[in-house]
Write a protein that holds these residues in place. Structure first.
Motif, PDB file in Angstrom:
ATOM      1  N   ARG A 220      39.315   8.319 -18.170  1.00 26.31           N
ATOM      2  CA  ARG A 220      38.038   7.647 -18.461  1.00 26.31           C
ATOM      3  C   ARG A 220      37.082   7.932 -17.302  1.00 26.31           C
ATOM      4  NH1 ARG A 220      39.656   3.139 -21.761  1.00 26.31           N
ATOM      5  NH2 ARG A 220      37.522   2.292 -21.611  1.00 26.31           N
ATOM      6  N   GLU A 222      33.917   8.829 -16.986  1.00 19.87           N
ATOM      7  CA  GLU A 222      32.563   8.272 -16.928  1.00 19.87           C
ATOM      8  C   GLU A 222      32.581   6.837 -16.405  1.00 19.87           C
ATOM      9  OE1 GLU A 222      29.651   9.745 -17.234  1.00 19.87           O
ATOM     10  OE2 GLU A 222      30.800  11.605 -17.442  1.00 19.87           O
ATOM     11  N   GLU A 223      33.573   6.027 -16.881  1.00 20.53           N
ATOM     12  CA  GLU A 223      33.691   4.659 -16.381  1.00 20.53           C
ATOM     13  C   GLU A 223      34.050   4.658 -14.903  1.00 20.53           C
ATOM     14  OE1 GLU A 223      35.014   5.733 -19.213  1.00 20.53           O
ATOM     15  OE2 GLU A 223      35.181   4.162 -20.723  1.00 20.53           O
ATOM     16  N   LYS A 225      33.272   6.951 -12.740  1.00 17.63           N
ATOM     17  CA  LYS A 225      32.064   7.340 -12.005  1.00 17.63           C
ATOM     18  C   LYS A 225      31.095   6.166 -11.896  1.00 17.63           C
ATOM     19  CE  LYS A 225      28.298  10.731 -12.087  1.00 17.63           C
ATOM     20  NZ  LYS A 225      27.687  11.848 -12.857  1.00 17.63           N
ATOM     21  N   ARG A 226      30.964   5.379 -12.985  1.00 18.59           N
ATOM     22  CA  ARG A 226      30.060   4.223 -12.971  1.00 18.59           C
ATOM     23  C   ARG A 226      30.499   3.201 -11.920  1.00 18.59           C
ATOM     24  NH1 ARG A 226      30.685  -0.552 -14.986  1.00 18.59           N
ATOM     25  NH2 ARG A 226      32.440   0.042 -16.312  1.00 18.59           N
ATOM     26  N   TYR A 246      38.327  13.863 -11.545  1.00 13.93           N
ATOM     27  CA  TYR A 246      37.641  15.058 -12.047  1.00 13.93           C
ATOM     28  C   TYR A 246      38.625  16.225 -12.204  1.00 13.93           C
ATOM     29  CZ  TYR A 246      32.802  13.370 -11.732  1.00 13.93           C
ATOM     30  OH  TYR A 246      31.624  12.708 -11.950  1.00 13.93           O
ATOM     31  N   SER A 254      32.670  19.577 -10.819  1.00 12.44           N
ATOM     32  CA  SER A 254      32.229  18.248 -10.369  1.00 12.44           C
ATOM     33  C   SER A 254      33.060  17.771  -9.187  1.00 12.44           C
ATOM     34  CB  SER A 254      32.316  17.236 -11.513  1.00 12.44           C
ATOM     35  OG  SER A 254      31.419  17.575 -12.544  1.00 12.44           O
TER      36      SER A 254
END
Length: 593
Positions: A220, A222-223, A225-226, A246, A254
């Protein structure tokens, strides 16, 4: 009791630095008749048990097990020492022994025993300890409850119990919140982990990093990274968690960008990137990054060295691999099974079998099946097939049980030497003597063995009698043998199977064309080439690598991107002309012009 001698022994124990000195103190105690003083003996055991040296800890065992009716302090000391010296199973044994002697554990006993259960994943034992905690009145001790929570969080299928312990804790500190969050993340329950994280009154580095790492490890990204961006402060572990995420997600670009942005990189950061490049076949990048790591004077770990050695093996970078071997020796790094096997594999793949043998021999009796297998495959790969088979015999004699990979090396050795009878024997021995089920790779080795020996019809029948469905690689192995043996009829039959399995594979058309060319069937050659052209299939250019002065150069057929490509092609033309001259000469072996 001689108080003066006792005081002297206590002072001596504070200065002890070796097992010899410890034994001298005990000898002095015996000589002055104070060896029965339980307080002094307890101090002697405490010093030995809490040492991180296995020999000194072993001595504490000898002393402890000779003591009649040891008290709880001695038991606690030995249990703690067992954990320090990485023998948690002995800590659990000592716990049950003290219970058998009707001693009641205390708030010092439980945390260490629970840590031992956690290390051993002994859930049943942990539950028994939990029951004893309640019966002895320690069910509200914060430190005991936190270690109990950790134990349940780590063991499988026990998060319900961990949650119950957490919910009933009278005081919840940051550590306990971190434990329950980490437990849910370990069990893949992101929803519950997020719920507890959101309700935590105070979020520490540990909980933030756990959440970022948990989301990243489960893909997950994106979560992850957030959360990373929301963190009020970030340490190296925060950056490393997202970099690893990543890499795991296959986004090496990335990961590389994040690595370059890191304000301060630690050895974990460098190792993660080096291993990430390795994972996705960017071996040059692994070596380049390792050299940069050396320039900034970051000391590599064993994991770093393993990754770099693997990159050297894949690139044939012998000079760099030898330098790493020298670095290992110079810095006193222990060559265990993992490093030893990596060195053997690197030297073998770089063609230096003598150095591979040196490493193998110097490992002594530490070698396991993986090390033996690396040596057998290395010998077979370098044309020393008889030696490979002898090493297999030596391995069996020494009581090391071969696995499926070992037999791949053995069968390859037989194939390259044309030992059909021996290869058949080893193939049958897999199931008969070692209860190993041959995989498709083993069947492929047998087809290769029969094909190289010219037994193409037998190889074809062998494929048809396989208990598993043959793939295009199996048929392709027989197809290649048809070209070598100039067997057009078998080749045409095999091509029919290959066209069904992999109709767009250009290599099959090229091989068929070569089979026709070997037998002078030029009309058929032209027809195959026309099919290739009609389908718009182009041959993939060949690629090779060579290391010069610690720098690996990669060459691709018809490519002119290398800085010295003009000189390279001029030399190739010169060599081609000279080879033509030699080919026209008689066997007088005249020198090249």
């Amino acid at each position: 009791m001689d108080h003066r001698s006792a005081t002297q022994c206590l002072l001596l124990l504070q200065k002890v630095s070796s097992l010899t000195e410890l034994k001298q103190v005990q000898a002095h105690m015996i000589k002055t008749a104070i060896d029965q003083n339980l307080y002094l003996v307890s101090k002697l055991v405490e010093f030995a048990a809490l040492s991180s040296t296995s020999r000194i800890f072993g001595y504490s065992r000898e002393v402890f097990y000779r003591i009649q009716n040891p008290n709880l302090f001695l038991y606690n000391t030995m249990i703690r020492g067992s954990l320090i010296n990485n023998v948690p199973e002995e800590a659990i044994f000592l716990y049950f022994r003290l219970r058998g002697e009707s001693l009641l554990p205390n708030n010092f006993t439980y945390p260490f025993v629970l840590r031992a259960c956690e290390d051993q994943l002994e859930l049943r034992c942990g539950k028994e300890v939990h029951g004893c905690i309640i019966r002895t009145g320690f069910g509200s001790d914060p430190y005991v409850l936190t270690t109990l929570l950790n134990m349940y969080s780590v063991c499988e299928d026990s998060m319900r119990a961990a949650t119950k312990v957490f919910d009933e804790m009278p005081v919840k500190d940051v550590v306990s919140w971190n434990s329950v969050i980490a437990g849910y993340l370990k069990h893949g329950d992101l929803v519950s982990a997020t719920t507890y994280f959101d309700h935590a009154p105070e979020k520490s580095f540990v909980s933030w990093n756990s959440m970022v790492s948990g989301y990243a490890n489960l893909g997950r990204i994106e979560e992850a990274k957030r959360l990373f961006m929301e963190m009020p402060l970030k340490d190296a572990a925060s950056w490393n968690s997202l970099i690893s995420g990543y890499i795991k997600a296959g986004d090496i670009v990335s990961a590389e960008r994040l690595f370059e942005q890191m304000p301060e990189k630690d050895v974990v950061s460098w190792t993660a990137m080096i291993d990430g490049y390795l994972k996705y076949g960017h071996y040059h990048c692994s070596l380049t990054l390792f050299r940069q790591m050396q320039l900034v004077k970051i000391k590599p770990t064993e994991v770093t060295l393993l990754s770099v050695l693997t990159a050297c093996a894949n690139l044939g970078a012998l000079d760099t691999g030898s330098w790493i071997h020298g670095y290992i020796n110079k810095n006193g790094v222990e060559i265990d099974n993992n490093l030893g096997t990596a060195l053997v594999d690197m030297y073998a793949k770089c063609g230096d079998m003598d150095k591979a043998l040196d490493v193998f021999i110097n490992m002594g009796r530490k070698k396991d099946v993986i090390t033996w297998t690396a040596m057998i495959i290395g010998l077979a790969m370098n044309g020393r097939c008889r030696e490979a088979l002898q090493f297999f015999s030596n391995m069996v004699i020494e009581g090391v049980r071969p696995d499926e990979i070992t037999f791949l090396g053995v069968l390859c050795a037989c194939s390259h030497t044309g030992l059909v009878k021996e290869g058949t024997h080893y193939f049958e021995s897999m199931s008969k003597d070692y209860s190993l089920v041959p995989r498709i790779e083993h069947y492929g080795c047998m087809v290769d063995l029969l094909g190289r020996a010219g037994l193409l019809e037998k190889a074809e029948e062998f494929i048809k009698s396989m208990p598993i469905e043959p793939d295009s690689i199996i048929w392709g192995s027989l197809f290649s043998a048809c070209q070598v043996q100039k067997k057009v009829d078998v080749g045409e039959r095999v091509m029919k199977y290959l066209l069904k399995m992999d109709p767009e594979n250009k290599g099959n058309y090229v091989t068929l064309s070569n089979i026709y060319a070997c037998t002078g069937r030029w009309d058929d050659v032209a027809e195959v080439r026309k099919k290739l052209k009609d389908k718009g299939i182009k041959r993939t250019p060949g690629c090779s690598c060579i290391e010069v002065n610690h720098q690996v150069h990669e060459f691709v057929s018809s490519d002119k991107s290398h800085s010295r490509s003009t000189e390279i092609y001029e030399m190739l033309d010169l060599m081609a002309r000279r080879m033509k001259v030699v080919g026209k000469l008689s066997s007088n072996e005249m020198p090249l012009p």
